[in-house]
Design an enzyme around this catalytic site. Structure first.
Site, short mmCIF file in Angstrom:
data_model
loop_
_atom_site.label_atom_id
_atom_site.label_comp_id
_atom_site.label_asym_id
_atom_site.label_seq_id
_atom_site.Cartn_x
_atom_site.Cartn_y
_atom_site.Cartn_z
N GLY A 144 0.83 -1.19 0.00
CA GLY A 144 0.00 0.00 0.00
C GLY A 144 0.87 1.25 0.00
CD GLU A 371 -4.95 9.97 -4.86
OE1 GLU A 371 -3.82 10.30 -5.25
OE2 GLU A 371 -5.86 9.63 -5.61
C1 LIG Z 1 -11.79 4.09 -0.28
C2 LIG Z 1 -10.42 3.92 -0.84
C3 LIG Z 1 -10.19 4.16 -2.19
C4 LIG Z 1 -8.91 3.95 -2.74
N1 LIG Z 1 -8.71 4.14 -4.09
C5 LIG Z 1 -7.52 3.75 -4.65
C6 LIG Z 1 -7.34 3.77 -6.07
O1 LIG Z 1 -8.22 4.20 -6.83
N2 LIG Z 1 -6.18 3.30 -6.58
C7 LIG Z 1 -5.16 2.83 -5.80
O2 LIG Z 1 -4.15 2.40 -6.33
N3 LIG Z 1 -5.30 2.82 -4.43
C8 LIG Z 1 -6.43 3.26 -3.85
N4 LIG Z 1 -6.61 3.23 -2.48
C9 LIG Z 1 -5.54 2.67 -1.66
C10 LIG Z 1 -4.83 3.67 -0.78
O3 LIG Z 1 -4.02 4.51 -1.56
C11 LIG Z 1 -4.06 2.89 0.28
O4 LIG Z 1 -5.04 2.40 1.21
C12 LIG Z 1 -3.02 3.73 1.00
O5 LIG Z 1 -1.94 4.05 0.14
C13 LIG Z 1 -2.46 3.04 2.25
O6 LIG Z 1 -2.10 1.73 1.99
P1 LIG Z 1 -2.61 0.55 2.95
O7 LIG Z 1 -4.07 0.69 3.12
O8 LIG Z 1 -2.07 -0.71 2.42
O9 LIG Z 1 -1.95 0.89 4.35
P2 LIG Z 1 -0.47 0.52 4.83
O10 LIG Z 1 0.52 0.97 3.82
O11 LIG Z 1 -0.43 -0.90 5.26
O12 LIG Z 1 -0.33 1.46 6.11
C14 LIG Z 1 -0.91 1.11 7.39
C15 LIG Z 1 -0.44 2.15 8.39
O13 LIG Z 1 0.98 2.13 8.51
C16 LIG Z 1 1.52 3.42 8.28
N5 LIG Z 1 2.82 3.32 7.64
C17 LIG Z 1 3.11 2.72 6.46
N6 LIG Z 1 4.41 2.84 6.19
C18 LIG Z 1 4.96 3.54 7.21
C19 LIG Z 1 6.28 4.00 7.51
N7 LIG Z 1 7.30 3.79 6.68
N8 LIG Z 1 6.49 4.66 8.66
C20 LIG Z 1 5.47 4.91 9.53
N9 LIG Z 1 4.19 4.50 9.29
C21 LIG Z 1 3.95 3.83 8.15
C22 LIG Z 1 0.49 4.13 7.42
O14 LIG Z 1 0.58 5.54 7.55
C23 LIG Z 1 -0.82 3.57 7.97
O15 LIG Z 1 -1.20 4.31 9.10
C24 LIG Z 1 -7.86 3.51 -1.90
C25 LIG Z 1 -8.10 3.33 -0.53
C26 LIG Z 1 -9.36 3.53 0.00
C27 LIG Z 1 -9.57 3.30 1.46
#
Ligand SMILES: Cc1cc2nc3c(=O)[nH]c(=O)nc-3n(C[C@H](O)[C@H](O)[C@H](O)COP(=O)(O)OP(=O)(O)OC[C@H]3O[C@@H](n4cnc5c(N)ncnc54)[C@H](O)[C@@H]3O)c2cc1C
Length: 391
Positions: A144, A371
Site C-alpha cells: 500500500g 493517495e
Molecule cells: C476508499 C479507498 C479508495 C482507494 N482508491 C484507490 C485507487 O483508486 N487506486 C489505488 O491504487 N489505491 C487506492 N486506495 C488505496 C490507498 O491509496 C491505500 O489504502 C493507502 O496508500 C495506504 O495503503 P494501505 O491501506 O495498504 O496501508 P499501509 O501501507 O499498510 O499502512 C498502514 C499504516 O501504517 C503506516 N505506515 C506505512 N508505512 C509507514 C512508515 N514507513 N512509517 C510509519 N508509518 C507507516 C500508514 O501511515 C498507515 O497508518 C484507496 C483506498 C481507499 C480506502
C-alpha cells in the site's frame, strides 16, 4: 435530508484573487452540486451505490480532465479552476469527488502525459465526455504505502504482453471501462498499461461493507493471464515516478476538495448554532460553541490560502511534490477535525442523515488514508527538509 442552503465562507476575500473565469467555473460547479448532487447523495450513500446518473453532469461542468487541452476533449482550464471544481464537488460528497479525481488525474493525466498520440485520440475524448470511465490500479494487497514492492507483472510474449497479479482498494473499479494498471516487466521496471474491460482473465469484484466513501464504488482488479496488446503500454515514462506524477495531480485536487467538505460542515454548524435554542439562548451565543466556529473559519481560511498559492505554483510549473504533500496532509486533517467539531455542535442531530456532516466525517477517513496516508505525507515533508528518508 434538509434542503441545501449552503453559503460559501470567504473570510479573507479570496474571491479577489480569482479571475472571472475561475469564478464562473466554480459557480457553475456549485450550482450543479446544489441541483444534482445534494438531493440524491444521502440516499446513494445509505444504499452504498455510486449514482451513475450524475456522470453526464460531471462531464458538463468540466470535472473530467479540467486541465486537459480542448483538442483532446478536456476543458483546457488552469490548475486553480481544476482545484475549485474539486472543492465544489467535495462540498457535495468526497466519493463523487473521488470519481472525478480518478478520471481526471489518474486516468486522463497518464494517458495525456505518458501515452502515444493514438492512445490520446482513442481514449481522452470519451473519458472527458463520460462515455468511458476509468480507474487506476497501483495499490496491492501487500503493497500500500510502499508501491515499489508491487508484484503485479507482465511478460513479453512477442505479439502481446501477459499480465498477472491483483490490485485492491481501486476506486471506480466495479464499473470502469478501462484501468490504468501499474506493473513490473521482466527486468522489474514499473510501466503503465491500459487494460480494457472484456479482456479475458480480467475481473473487477466490488469491495463491500465500507463505512466510508459509500457513494463511491471500490473494488479489486484481478489479472489472470490477461493478454494485453502491445499498443496498450504507455511508452513515454516508466519507473515509480510515472504513477507518482499522477498522484501529485490527484493530491493537489484533494487539497482543494477537502476545503469543500470543511466548508459544508462549518456552514451547516454555523446555521444550526443560530437556530438551536438551549437555556433560552441560541447555542451560537455560547462561548464554547463560538470557540469551535471561530477556530473552524480560521483553519478553513488558512487552508484556502495554501491551496490558492499551490495553484499559482502549479500554474507556473513550480510546485514540488513535497509542497503538494504538505497541502494534502494539512487540508484533509483540517477538514476531518472540522467535521468532528461540527458534528458536536449539532448534538444528536449530527449523527443523522438529515445533515451532511457525519457523511463527510466518515468519507474523510478514506481521504486521509488514500493517495498517501497522513503519516506518509509527514515523512515526505520530513525527508524534504532534512534530506533523510525515514520511511
Ligand atoms: C476508499 C479507498 C479508495 C482507494 N482508491 C484507490 C485507487 O483508486 N487506486 C489505488 O491504487 N489505491 C487506492 N486506495 C488505496 C490507498 O491509496 C491505500 O489504502 C493507502 O496508500 C495506504 O495503503 P494501505 O491501506 O495498504 O496501508 P499501509 O501501507 O499498510 O499502512 C498502514 C499504516 O501504517 C503506516 N505506515 C506505512 N508505512 C509507514 C512508515 N514507513 N512509517 C510509519 N508509518 C507507516 C500508514 O501511515 C498507515 O497508518 C484507496 C483506498 C481507499 C480506502
Amino acid at each position: 435530508m434538509k434542503p441545501d442552503l449552503f453559503q460559501a465562507p470567504d473570510y479573507f476575500n479570496l474571491d479577489e484573487l480569482l479571475t472571472d473565469e475561475h469564478k464562473m467555473v466554480r459557480d457553475a460547479a456549485r450550482e450543479w452540486v446544489k441541483r444534482e448532487v445534494s438531493p440524491i447523495i444521502e440516499e446513494a450513500a445509505q444504499k452504498a451505490e455510486f449514482p451513475k446518473s450524475i456522470i453526464g453532469g460531471l462531464a458538463e461542468i468540466g470535472a473530467f480532465g479540467p486541465y486537459i487541452p480542448e483538442e483532446y476533449g478536456g476543458a483546457g482550464l488552469d490548475q486553480i479552476s481544476y482545484g475549485l471544481i474539486m472543492q465544489e464537488i467535495e462540498r457535495g460528497d468526497s466519493g463523487v469527488r473521488s470519481t472525478a479525481s480518478v478520471q481526471s488525474s489518474l486516468v486522463m493525466y497518464p494517458i495525456f502525459k505518458y501515452g502515444t498520440e493514438e492512445q490520446k485520440k482513442k481514449y481522452l475524448p470519451k473519458l472527458a465526455s463520460g462515455e468511458m470511465m476509468g480507474c487506476f490500479g497501483l495499490t496491492e494487497p501487500d503493497y500500500g504505502s510502499n508501491p515499489a514492492g508491487m508484484v503485479t507483472n507482465f511478460k513479453d510474449k512477442g505479439d502481446h504482453y501477459l499480465l498477472n497479479g491483483a490490485k485492491m482498494w481501486i476506486s471506480n473499479a466495479p464499473f470502469a471501462d478501462i484501468a490504468i494498471v501499474w506493473a513490473k516487466n521482466e527486468e522489474g521496471r514499473i510501466h503503465g498499461l491500459i487494460v480494457e474491460r472484456g479482456m479475458e482473465g480480467f475481473s473487477t469484484p466490488e469491495t463491500h461493507n465500507k463505512w466510508s466513501l459509500r457513494a463511491s464504488a471500490t473494488g479489486e482488479l484481478i489479472f489472470d493471464n490477461v493478454k494485453v496488446p502491445k499498443e496498450n503500454l504507455m511508452p513515454n515514462k516508466s519507473g515509480l515516478g510515472a504513477p507518482l506524477g499522477c498522484l501529485d495531480s490527484a493530491r493537489f485536487g484533494i487539497a482543494w476538495g477537502a476545503i469543500g467538505a470543511a466548508m459544508d460542515c462549518y456552514d451547516t454548524a454555523l446555521r444550526y448554532s443560530k437556530e438551536r435554542v438551549q437555556f433560552d439562548k441560541p447555542i451560537g451565543g455560547k462561548q464554547l460553541q463560538q470557540k469551535k466556529l471561530a477556530e473552524m473559519i480560521t483553519e478553513i481560511t488558512k487552508a484556502q490560502l495554501m491551496a490558492w498559492r499551490l495553484g499559482v505554483l502549479r500554474n507556473e510549473g513550480k510546485a514540488t511534490s513535497a509542497q503538494i504533500s504538505m497541502a494534502k496532509r494539512n487540508n484533509v486533517e483540517m477538514a476531518i477535525n472540522i467535521a468532528r467539531e461540527a458534528r458536536q455542535i449539532l448534538g444528536g442531530m449530527g449523527i443523522t442523515g438529515e445533515y451532511s456532516i457525519m457523511r463527510h466525517m466518515m468519507n474523510l477517513e478514506s481521504v486521509i488514508t488514500y493517495e498517501g496516508t497522513h503519516d506518509i505525507h509527514l515523512l515526505i515533508t520530513g525527508m524534504d527538509i532534512t534530506g533523510m528518508p525515514a520511511f
